[in-house]
Each structure stands twice: as C-alpha cells, then as structure tokens.
Design an enzyme around this catalytic site. Structure first.
Site, PDB file in Angstrom:
ATOM      1  CD  GLU A   1      -4.575   6.724   2.290  1.00 48.76           C
ATOM      2  OE1 GLU A   1      -4.255   5.546   2.539  1.00 48.76           O
ATOM      3  OE2 GLU A   1      -3.762   7.660   2.280  1.00 48.76           O
TER       4      GLU A   1
ATOM      5  CG  HIS B   1       0.258   6.090  -0.620  1.00 50.08           C
ATOM      6  ND1 HIS B   1      -0.866   6.553  -1.268  1.00 50.08           N
ATOM      7  CD2 HIS B   1      -0.180   5.601   0.585  1.00 50.08           C
ATOM      8  CE1 HIS B   1      -1.931   6.363  -0.510  1.00 50.08           C
ATOM      9  NE2 HIS B   1      -1.550   5.770   0.614  1.00 50.08           N
TER      10      HIS B   1
ATOM     11  CG  HIS C   1      -1.709   1.208   1.455  1.00 52.21           C
ATOM     12  ND1 HIS C   1      -3.065   1.268   1.221  1.00 52.21           N
ATOM     13  CD2 HIS C   1      -1.354   2.441   1.913  1.00 52.21           C
ATOM     14  CE1 HIS C   1      -3.505   2.484   1.513  1.00 52.21           C
ATOM     15  NE2 HIS C   1      -2.485   3.211   1.942  1.00 52.21           N
ATOM     16  CD  GLU C   2       1.825   3.676   3.673  1.00 51.34           C
ATOM     17  OE1 GLU C   2       2.154   4.730   3.076  1.00 51.34           O
ATOM     18  OE2 GLU C   2       0.790   3.589   4.363  1.00 51.34           O
TER      19      GLU C   2
END
Length: 361
Positions: free
Chosen positions: A184, A137, A133-134
């Site tokens: 997100e 980003h 997930h990060e």
C-alpha cells in the site's frame, strides 16, 4: 494546497515499478517474479474462473468508465497510464456504495474499482492520486503475487512443506500481511508520481482519516500525530500497536501520510522527477540478495530511529538485538524465497526443466 497544472506534470517513459515500490515490497516481488511458470498457471486459472466471475459481476452491477461514462475519470486514467508508461489501460468501474474505497482485482487483466462514496469525498486531483495508486498495484503485479500467497496459505493445512503449527503459521501470515501493508505504501508512491502534488497526496490520507471536513484538519498537526503515535505510551502500548496492525491489510492513514512524506523528504520522489529511476529494461538484472539487503537496511534505519517504547526497550537490552530489525526486514523476503525454492524443487522433481536457468541471487 493548489494542485499542479497538467502542463507541469512529468512523464516517466520506461519506468520500472521497482522505482516506486517500498524496499520490503520490492524484495518479495523480485523473488516471486523468478517463479517461472507458477504465476502463469495461476493467471490462467484466475482468468478462467474467479477473475472472469468478478469482472462479470462489476460489468452487471456498476458503471464502466469510458469516454461516454464518467469521462473525467477516463481522462484521469489516461493521464496516469501515460505518466507511468503502462503498456495496457486497465478497465475502471464505478460502484454505487457510500463506503469510501478503491481496489484492484485480477491477475490476467487487472481492473480497478472505485466507489461513489470515494468520488463524493475526493476532489478531482485527489481522485487522480487514487487512480494512480491503483494503477501502481496493477503494474507491480500485486494481484498476481497476493493470489499466489493466498493459495499457498489455503494449502498450508494439507501440504507439509509449509509449517502449519500454531506460531509458525502465524509468523508466515504476519509476514505476508506486512508485505501487503508495504504494498500500500508502494501504491501511495505511484499515486504521488501520477499527481505530482505532495499536498494533494497528503490530503487524501487526511480525508481517509477524517472525512470530507478537510478544512478542519491541519497537515502539520496531522503529521505530528504519527510522531506521537510512534513515541507515546509505555511497553504495553508498544505491544498493543503490534496487535492493532497484525491482521490489517492497510497501514493507518496517519502513518501512510508520514511514510509518503518521508519518501519525499528523503529525496526518492525528487530523484524520479529528475529522471533518475530504474527502467523496465533492467528488471531482469535485479538481484534478490541486493533487494533483501536494501529491505533489511530500511527496517534497521526505522528500528534505530523509532521512539516506540517496545522498540526502545529492545535497543536497550543489548546490541545483540540490533539484528532484530534485520530479521524483520528479511522476514517477508525469506517467506518468498522459501516459496521459490520449494516450487523450483517441485518443478525439477516433476521433470519440468524447460524454463531455462534460474535467476541468480
């Protein structure tokens, strides 16, 4: 809820971040990526000032992950970098705090921070989802463009080309927060691509909502909460829902789980696994107008399918308000386009015309 073994986890060479970005997130990002020179200036300033300060703070107060420290996390990061075909491996720090949290910082060289509270709650495969997930980003450049918009918002009170009066400014802030919430959802998709286990991805959201007592939580019942949230109450509840999320940077965990499941059920996840995904080499060909239309279409589909009492009332008032969903869908993109147009106007006025032709819309 068994996790997929490493040997079955697929890699996606050359994948573009557009392949996992939510349509509204992608529309804004494609627009802002055409701001030739602006993000470079902010990258430089961030690298010289705040980014260096933050990195030094975490270097001095937390544990940097490598082959000797938190080697399991180091392996997870390497897996995610390989799966998503990242050109660089971002630094990763573990911060001592009971707060369950992870985040990505930095524009010039983004780095990832996870807390010990998160590691205590999440299993190894759930941590894989978090790291993915990060990394999503970082690869999407969310830190760069969020910083651009934050700078513009701070200047809103003194520079006349952004409306500053009351509701106008509130509308801009709401659009930017909507974009951040959609970013997100993009990160969740990247996390799923790294882990390639839908149950694990959903379990992360369950733990974010209910803590480590996952044995007390049922996936189907958890997901049904999203449908109940959407349909429950009367017109007052519809308004209250908007007020609840207006200034939140993250969607509610129940809704994040439902959105990720929707991406899976809609075939988007399976298409990427089949190798049917956008490539980085095609990024320069992305057209802003096409991305806006895709974002607007997504919002309209959600608008038409929603059981929210406020949305139902808007639908019942008349077909003329059917375009409200398109307006919402274009809202984030219009903010980004206005920023782009004004920056290009400023650049031409400054005589800085060395960046080449603008990207066609």
């Amino acid at each position: 809820m068994s996790t997929a073994p490493d040997r079955t986890r697929m890699e996606f060479p050359g994948i573009s971040s557009r392949a996992w970005e939510h349509p509204a997130d992608r529309a804004a990002l494609v627009t802002l990526r055409t701001l030739k020179g602006f993000d470079t200036v902010l990258r430089t300033l961030s690298g010289l000032l705040q980014e260096r300060q933050h990195r030094l703070m975490y270097l001095g107060t937390s544990v940097r992950v490598d082959g000797r420290q938190f080697s399991d996390l180091n392996d997870l990061r390497a897996d995610c970098v390989r799966i998503l075909g990242a050109d660089e491996t971002p630094e990763l720090f573990v911060l001592q705090t009971p707060v369950v949290q992870s985040f990505t910082i930095g524009m010039d060289r983004p780095f990832i921070v996870v807390t010990t509270g998160l590691l205590d709650v999440m299993t190894y495969e759930e941590q894989r989802f978090i790291i993915g997930h990060e990394l999503g980003h970082a690869l999407s450049g969310h830190a760069v463009y969020r910083t651009i918009l934050l700078h513009l918002m701070r200047l809103a009170g003194t520079i006349g080309w952004i409306p500053v009066g009351g509701w106008a400014l509130r509308a801009i802030i709401a659009a930017l927060m909507e974009w951040q919430r959609k970013s997100e959802l993009s990160g969740d998709r990247a996390g799923l691509l790294c882990g390639q286990d839908v149950h694990t991805a959903l379990r992360v959201q369950m733990k974010l909502a209910g803590g480590s007592r996952v044995s007390e939580i049922d996936i189907d019942a958890f997901l049904s909460q999203a449908a109940e949230y959407d349909a429950s109450g009367d017109l007052r509840d519809g308004v209250l829902k908007l007020l609840n999320i207006e200034l939140l940077a993250h969607p509610f965990s129940v809704l994040r789980a439902a959105e990720l499941k929707k991406w899976v059920d809609g075939g988007g996840y399976a298409a990427v696994l089949r190798g049917e995904y956008l490539r980085r080499g095609e990024d320069d060909d992305a057209r802003i107008g096409d991305e806006f239309r895709t974002a607007a279409r997504t919002y309209k589909q959600n608008f038409d399918a929603s059981n929210d009492p406020l949305i139902r009332m808007l639908r019942e008032i008349g077909t003329g308000l059917g375009g409200a969903a398109t307006v919402v869908g274009n809202g984030v993109g219009e903010v980004a386009t206005d920023i782009k147009d004004r920056f290009n106007h400023w650049r031409r006025g400054s005589g800085n015309n060395n960046e080449g032709p603008e990207t066609p819309e």
